[in-house]
Design an enzyme around this catalytic site. Structure first.
Site, short mmCIF file in Angstrom:
data_model
loop_
_atom_site.label_atom_id
_atom_site.label_comp_id
_atom_site.label_asym_id
_atom_site.label_seq_id
_atom_site.Cartn_x
_atom_site.Cartn_y
_atom_site.Cartn_z
N GLN A 1 -9.88 11.57 -23.45
CA GLN A 1 -8.94 11.49 -24.57
C GLN A 1 -8.22 12.83 -24.72
O GLN A 1 -8.83 13.90 -24.71
CB GLN A 1 -9.71 11.15 -25.85
CG GLN A 1 -8.85 10.82 -27.05
CD GLN A 1 -9.72 10.37 -28.22
OE1 GLN A 1 -10.93 10.20 -28.08
NE2 GLN A 1 -9.12 10.18 -29.36
N TYR B 1 -21.89 2.20 -4.45
CA TYR B 1 -22.33 1.12 -5.33
C TYR B 1 -23.57 0.38 -4.82
O TYR B 1 -24.19 -0.37 -5.57
CB TYR B 1 -21.18 0.14 -5.56
CG TYR B 1 -20.17 0.67 -6.56
CD1 TYR B 1 -20.28 0.37 -7.92
CD2 TYR B 1 -19.11 1.46 -6.15
CE1 TYR B 1 -19.37 0.86 -8.85
CE2 TYR B 1 -18.19 1.96 -7.07
CZ TYR B 1 -18.33 1.66 -8.41
OH TYR B 1 -17.43 2.16 -9.32
N ARG C 1 -8.03 6.68 -29.37
CA ARG C 1 -8.75 6.01 -28.29
C ARG C 1 -7.97 4.79 -27.79
O ARG C 1 -7.97 4.47 -26.61
CB ARG C 1 -10.14 5.60 -28.77
CG ARG C 1 -11.03 6.78 -29.14
CD ARG C 1 -12.37 6.32 -29.69
NE ARG C 1 -13.22 7.43 -30.13
CZ ARG C 1 -13.18 7.95 -31.34
NH1 ARG C 1 -12.35 7.45 -32.25
NH2 ARG C 1 -13.98 8.94 -31.67
N HIS D 1 -14.87 1.58 -32.62
CA HIS D 1 -15.24 2.99 -32.49
C HIS D 1 -13.93 3.77 -32.50
O HIS D 1 -13.35 4.08 -31.46
CB HIS D 1 -16.01 3.22 -31.18
CG HIS D 1 -16.21 4.68 -30.85
ND1 HIS D 1 -16.75 5.59 -31.72
CD2 HIS D 1 -15.91 5.38 -29.72
CE1 HIS D 1 -16.80 6.78 -31.16
NE2 HIS D 1 -16.29 6.68 -29.93
N ASP E 1 -19.55 8.41 -8.38
CA ASP E 1 -18.30 8.97 -8.90
C ASP E 1 -17.27 8.97 -7.79
O ASP E 1 -17.63 9.06 -6.60
CB ASP E 1 -18.54 10.41 -9.40
CG ASP E 1 -17.40 10.93 -10.26
OD1 ASP E 1 -17.49 10.81 -11.49
OD2 ASP E 1 -16.41 11.44 -9.70
N ASP F 1 -14.94 -0.55 -27.01
CA ASP F 1 -15.13 -1.99 -27.21
C ASP F 1 -14.14 -2.80 -26.40
O ASP F 1 -14.46 -3.87 -25.87
CB ASP F 1 -15.03 -2.32 -28.70
CG ASP F 1 -16.17 -1.72 -29.48
OD1 ASP F 1 -17.33 -2.06 -29.19
OD2 ASP F 1 -15.92 -0.89 -30.38
N ARG G 1 -22.96 10.09 -37.24
CA ARG G 1 -22.13 11.03 -38.02
C ARG G 1 -22.18 10.69 -39.51
O ARG G 1 -22.26 11.59 -40.36
CB ARG G 1 -20.69 10.97 -37.51
CG ARG G 1 -20.52 11.60 -36.13
CD ARG G 1 -19.15 11.31 -35.53
NE ARG G 1 -18.98 12.04 -34.27
CZ ARG G 1 -18.07 11.73 -33.34
NH1 ARG G 1 -17.26 10.70 -33.53
NH2 ARG G 1 -17.99 12.45 -32.24
N VAL H 1 -19.40 13.54 -20.26
CA VAL H 1 -20.16 12.56 -21.03
C VAL H 1 -21.32 12.03 -20.19
O VAL H 1 -22.47 11.97 -20.64
CB VAL H 1 -19.26 11.39 -21.50
CG1 VAL H 1 -20.11 10.27 -22.10
CG2 VAL H 1 -18.25 11.88 -22.52
#
Length: 317
Positions: free
Chosen positions: A85, A68, A91, A178, A37, A126, A154, A16
């Site tokens: 997922q 960071y 989710r 979501h 990462d 969220d 979508r 992502v």
């Protein structure tokens, strides 16, 4: 000396996150990019790979990987870190694992004295955004969830096929979670101001058809995951579009997650609502008109988010 460049930092260099960076770089959103990462070798590899793409981009950019401390002069941090997922998993079932990851990220971001905008896509998005804002205590207007922006794309795509129009000319939103309890706002949807409901009968769109379309929208992620194990190009494109609205102060409206403060009578949790997104984050939110049934569905979705957020906060204490 006044800062003259725009900088975006990505936390979480998985599919992502790197899809987002590729979209953003291809659109020329920022001048500088940085990658953080837990797998430093992988982050360095992404840096080198993106570095090779720079000469072919519409505008030159620099890219670095590291810790960071890269946040100190950043305008925007995009967080996609977390475990993916699994097939068949909702989710919301990811909540405990990713809440712990999000807490650690939030503490590091705060420690780095970051003062820009945060955009989060880690699922359940969220809930994770509520956790991040709770831990950092950052201004909620500067903390944004990608929320239902992808779902809205979508939904528009499905209706664009029915009406044979460009999806961008459709004015409708998916709101709330979501996820499975989301709400498609179809009663007052328009085609550039033309009420769609005046044409539903012609297109054979009744209550059953609306439910079928909505199910297709919220189940699409499961279909993609079952077929190729993950979704990333769609959300990568969405994150790049939101990021561009922030960096360039475009003030576009997205169904991003805002910390509710009275919208539709709800408070205290992030949920997808139409929001104007600009250089300072969430400029304002708007209450898109809902039917009585849609409002009840939205409130149910928010109640699910609230319950799941309680579990997430309990998991990090």
């Amino acid at each position: 000396m006044k800062k003259t460049t725009n900088k975006i930092v990505l936390i979480g260099a998985g599919a992502v996150g790197t899809s987002f960076l590729y979209w953003a770089m291809s659109k020329g959103v920022a001048d500088e990019y940085a990658i953080i990462d837990v797998n430093k070798d992988a982050a360095k590899g992404q840096e080198l790979d993106f570095e090779d793409a720079s000469p072919s981009a519409p505008s030159f950019f620099s890219v670095k990987s590291g810790d960071y401390n890269l946040l100190k002069d950043a305008d925007l941090v995009v967080i996609t870190a977390g475990r993916p997922q699994k097939p068949g998993e909702t989710r919301l079932e990811m909540v405990a694992d990713n809440a712990k990851i999000m807490k650690q990220i939030a503490l590091e971001v705060k420690k780095a004295k970051f003062d820009g905008i945060t955009l989060i896509a880690s699922n359940p998005v969220d809930v994770m955004t509520t956790v991040y804002q709770y831990v950092t205590n950052f201004d909620s207007k500067k903390v944004i969830s990608s929320s239902c922006t992808l779902d809205t794309n979508r939904l528009k795509f499905e209706f664009s096929k029915i009406f044979n129009v460009n999806p961008n000319d459709l004015n409708m939103f998916v709101m709330g979670e979501h996820g499975d309890s989301s709400v498609s706002t179809l009663e007052f949807a328009t085609l550039n101001g033309i009420p769609l409901k005046d044409h539903y009968a012609d297109k054979k769109i009744d209550a059953n058809k609306k439910a079928e379309i909505h199910k297709k929208v919220y189940m699409k992620a499961y279909e993609i995951i079952n077929r190729k194990r993950a979704t990333f190009y769609g959300i990568g494109a969405v994150l790049a579009e939101i990021s561009q609205s922030i960096i360039r102060d475009e003030r576009k409206i997205f169904s991003t997650g805002s910390l509710l403060n009275g919208e539709y009578g709800e408070k205290g949790v992030y949920a997808g609502v139409p929001s104007v997104i600009g250089r300072n984050g969430i400029v304002c939110t708007y209450q898109f008109p809902l039917s009585k049934e849609e409002l009840l569905q939205f409130k149910k979705s928010v109640s699910i988010l609230k319950e799941t957020t309680k579990k997430a906060l309990a998991a990090i204490k």
